[in-house]
Structure formats: structure tokens, C-alpha cells
Design an enzyme around this catalytic site. Structure first.
Site, PDB file in Angstrom:
ATOM      1  N   ASP A 138      -7.626   1.388  -9.267  1.00 43.89           N
ATOM      2  CA  ASP A 138      -7.305   2.192 -10.444  1.00 43.89           C
ATOM      3  C   ASP A 138      -5.828   2.155 -10.818  1.00 43.89           C
ATOM      4  OD1 ASP A 138      -6.110   5.388  -9.631  1.00 43.89           O
ATOM      5  OD2 ASP A 138      -6.420   3.831  -8.131  1.00 43.89           O
ATOM      6  N   LYS A 198      -1.628  -9.037  -0.601  1.00 43.23           N
ATOM      7  CA  LYS A 198      -0.410  -9.428  -1.324  1.00 43.23           C
ATOM      8  C   LYS A 198       0.733  -9.559  -0.318  1.00 43.23           C
ATOM      9  CE  LYS A 198      -0.218  -6.259  -4.688  1.00 43.23           C
ATOM     10  NZ  LYS A 198       0.288  -5.619  -5.935  1.00 43.23           N
ATOM     11  N   VAL A 205      -3.811  -4.674   0.180  1.00 45.49           N
ATOM     12  CA  VAL A 205      -2.660  -4.418   1.040  1.00 45.49           C
ATOM     13  C   VAL A 205      -1.449  -5.083   0.410  1.00 45.49           C
ATOM     14  CG1 VAL A 205      -1.581  -4.875   3.258  1.00 45.49           C
ATOM     15  CG2 VAL A 205      -3.928  -4.098   3.173  1.00 45.49           C
ATOM     16  N   ASP A 206      -0.460  -4.251   0.121  1.00 42.27           N
ATOM     17  CA  ASP A 206       0.773  -4.710  -0.519  1.00 42.27           C
ATOM     18  C   ASP A 206       1.931  -4.466   0.445  1.00 42.27           C
ATOM     19  OD1 ASP A 206       2.825  -5.392  -2.205  1.00 42.27           O
ATOM     20  OD2 ASP A 206       2.309  -3.989  -3.790  1.00 42.27           O
ATOM     21  N   SER A 207       2.471  -3.256   0.446  1.00 40.46           N
ATOM     22  CA  SER A 207       3.556  -2.926   1.370  1.00 40.46           C
ATOM     23  C   SER A 207       3.060  -2.868   2.812  1.00 40.46           C
ATOM     24  CB  SER A 207       4.181  -1.585   0.987  1.00 40.46           C
ATOM     25  OG  SER A 207       3.279  -0.521   1.261  1.00 40.46           O
ATOM     26  N   GLU A 241     -10.133  -2.070   3.478  1.00 35.14           N
ATOM     27  CA  GLU A 241      -9.146  -1.742   2.444  1.00 35.14           C
ATOM     28  C   GLU A 241      -9.382  -2.591   1.198  1.00 35.14           C
ATOM     29  OE1 GLU A 241      -6.950   0.239   1.493  1.00 35.14           O
ATOM     30  OE2 GLU A 241      -5.472   0.809   2.993  1.00 35.14           O
ATOM     31  N   ASP A 242      -9.085  -2.003   0.047  1.00 32.32           N
ATOM     32  CA  ASP A 242      -9.191  -2.761  -1.192  1.00 32.32           C
ATOM     33  C   ASP A 242      -8.028  -3.726  -1.358  1.00 32.32           C
ATOM     34  OD1 ASP A 242      -7.448  -0.617  -1.448  1.00 32.32           O
ATOM     35  OD2 ASP A 242      -7.912  -0.249  -3.556  1.00 32.32           O
TER      36      ASP A 242
END
EC number: 2.4.2.8
Length: 211
Positions: free
Chosen positions: A185, A157, A128-130, A125-126
């Protein structure tokens, strides 16, 4: 003698660094990404040594499109430098539309082509937030009965978590910010930027788009 040149992203100065008008600031340079990815690849190689990987039994890098395509390519090369045989597969799932906040609903847009049953899978993965999308993908892939399943994430994150997910290999931990570049992006723009930059708020908060 100056080595300045023109590019679609703007002028390239003597240090080879592009000036990005949409960027509030550069968060991580391309060189810093490479250094951190190389270090992560060494760790992955050490951890998978006992798996006896071969060209017939490689580590499957599951590239999550679209944002991780550049990271996956670089990671594959650094793993090759460590003697790890890899095969790259692609999958696409998203909980984002054209905005900056997750919708909370994951859509599967592209599944893997080959069977991954009894294969060693590393989800790439580029960011990970949520963690909603990553959680979905992990459950989706576990249903395919791989021999092992782990995750590597370029940008983690933790402050944005909405679900608890274990990231096995977080490459770089960043604060809360909307980032672009190095494959990532905003509304399908800015993936080509060499560095990872924080997008200026004016580019996504105003009704009129500057994309």
C-alpha cells in the site's frame, strides 16, 4: 467481441489488464508473481523435506501484516501443491508511518497467538528494503525458541539495505522504487491491485493527497 468491463480500479481491457491511474508502470504482473512463487515453493519443499513435516508438525507461515497477506495466501497454496503441511500465524510490526521512508523505529503491533517453541517458522514478508523490520522480527522470533527460523520475501530491494539480514528465499529482486499492489500500500490504499506497480511520485510528493 470485447470482454471489457468496469471495476473500481478502472476499465479492464481485452487482455484482462487493469489501467491504474496512480501507476507509473507495472513492475511485476500477477502472473509473474504466481510463476515466481510456485518456483520458490518447490525450493522450500525440497529444503524442508528432511524436517519430516506433518499436520501435527507443520511449517508455520508467519504472515507479516498487512502487506504480505495476499502473498502468504498464494504461497500457502503453492506449498500445499508440493505436499507441505502449513499453518498460518499473523504478526504485525512496522517501521513506516504514512510516508515512503522508514522511521528506523520498529513498533510491534500484533504478536502470534500460539506458542511457536520447537516449531519450524518461515517469516513471510512482502518486501524488504532497509531490512530494519525484518531484523527486528527475526530477533523477536528467535527469543521464542523455534526449532528453525527462515525468511521468504516476495520483493527484495538489496540497494536499500541499512542493516545486514539474510533472506533465505528472495522470490523477486527489484530496483529501488516505491511499489504498490498485490497487498502493498501507500497510506493504506492500493492493496487490492492485482499487479505490482510503481507509484507515481506525484501521489506521494505533493502536499495534497490523491489517495
Amino acid at each position: 467481441m470485447s470482454n471489457s468491463a468496469k471495476s473500481p480500479s478502472g476499465p479492464v481491457g481485452d487482455e484482462g489488464r487493469r489501467n491504474y491511474p496512480m501507476s507509473a508502470h507495472t513492475l511485476v504482473t500477477q502472473e509473474q508473481v504466481w510463476a515466481a512463487t510456485a518456483k520458490c515453493a518447490k525450493k522450500i519443499a525440497e529444503d524442508y523435506r528432511s524436517f519430516k513435516l506433518t499436520t501435527d508438525n507443520p511449517l508455520y507461515l508467519l504472515c507479516v501484516l498487512k502487506g504480505s497477506f495476499i502473498f502468504t495466501a498464494d504461497l500457502a497454496r503453492f506449498l500445499a501443491d508440493e505436499g507441505v503441511p502449513v499453518k498460518v500465524e499473523f504478526i504485525c510490526a512496522s517501521s513506516y508511518g504514512t510516508g515512503v521512508e522508514t522511521s528506523g523505529q520498529v513498533r510491534m503491533l500484533l504478536d502470534v497467538r500460539d506458542s511457536v517453541e520447537n516449531r519450524h517458522i518461515l517469516i513471510v514478508e512482502d518486501i524488504v528494503d532497509s531490512a530494519i523490520t525484518l531484523q527486528y522480527l527475526m530477533r523477536f522470533m528467535l527469543a521464542k525458541k523455534p526449532a528453525s527460523l527462515k525468511t521468504v520475501v516476495l520483493l527484495d530491494k538489496p540497494s536499500g539495505r541499512k542493516v545486514e539480514v539474510l533472506v533465505d528465499y528472495p522470490v523477486i529482486t527489484i530496483p529501488h522504487a516505491f511499489v504498490i499492489g498485490y497487498g502493498m500500500d501507500y497510506a493504506e490504499s492500493y492493496r487490492e491491485l492485482r499487479d505490482i506497480c510503481v507509484l507515481k511520485k506525484e501521489y506521494y510528493e505533493k502536499p495534497e493527497s490523491k489517495v
